[in-house]
Design a protein around this motif. Structure first.
Motif: not given
Length: 100
Positions: A16-42
């Motif tokens: 999930l962390g790698r997917i998030g990085g791929s999305i941010l590298a391709e799309v100019a997001l200004r704001r994002a939400v991550v749910t789940g404590g462990d997920t957020s850390w990763y």
């Protein structure tokens, strides 16, 4: 960690962390939400975030933060991190609407 092929010890949170990085590298997001404590850390670790700056309260335990990290695709992106079993029912709606 293998980039391609079958990983004998897969960690879905790292993926999930790698997917998030791929999305941010391709799309100019200004704001994002991550749910789940462990997920957020990763996700934060995979994005290379070095620190988070508090921007505004969104809900108890879920502040709006700005990510900072030299060379990180997340640098300057605002995040709300929400623990899995806590928080307001309307939190995601408030984030989308920009209500702080």
């Amino acid at each position: 960690m293998q980039r391609w092929g079958r990983n004998p010890n897969p960690n879905p949170l790292e993926a999930l962390g790698r997917i998030g990085g791929s999305i941010l590298a391709e799309v100019a997001l200004r704001r994002a939400v991550v749910t789940g404590g462990d997920t957020s850390w990763y996700v934060v670790a995979a994005l290379g975030v070095e620190r988070l700056e508090m921007v505004a309260p969104m809900a108890p335990g879920s502040p709006l933060c700005r990510a900072r990290g030299r060379g990180s695709p997340a640098d300057g992106v605002e995040f709300v991190f929400k623990g899995g079993q806590v928080g307001r029912v309307d939190l995601l709606e408030r984030v989308v609407e920009g209500v702080a």
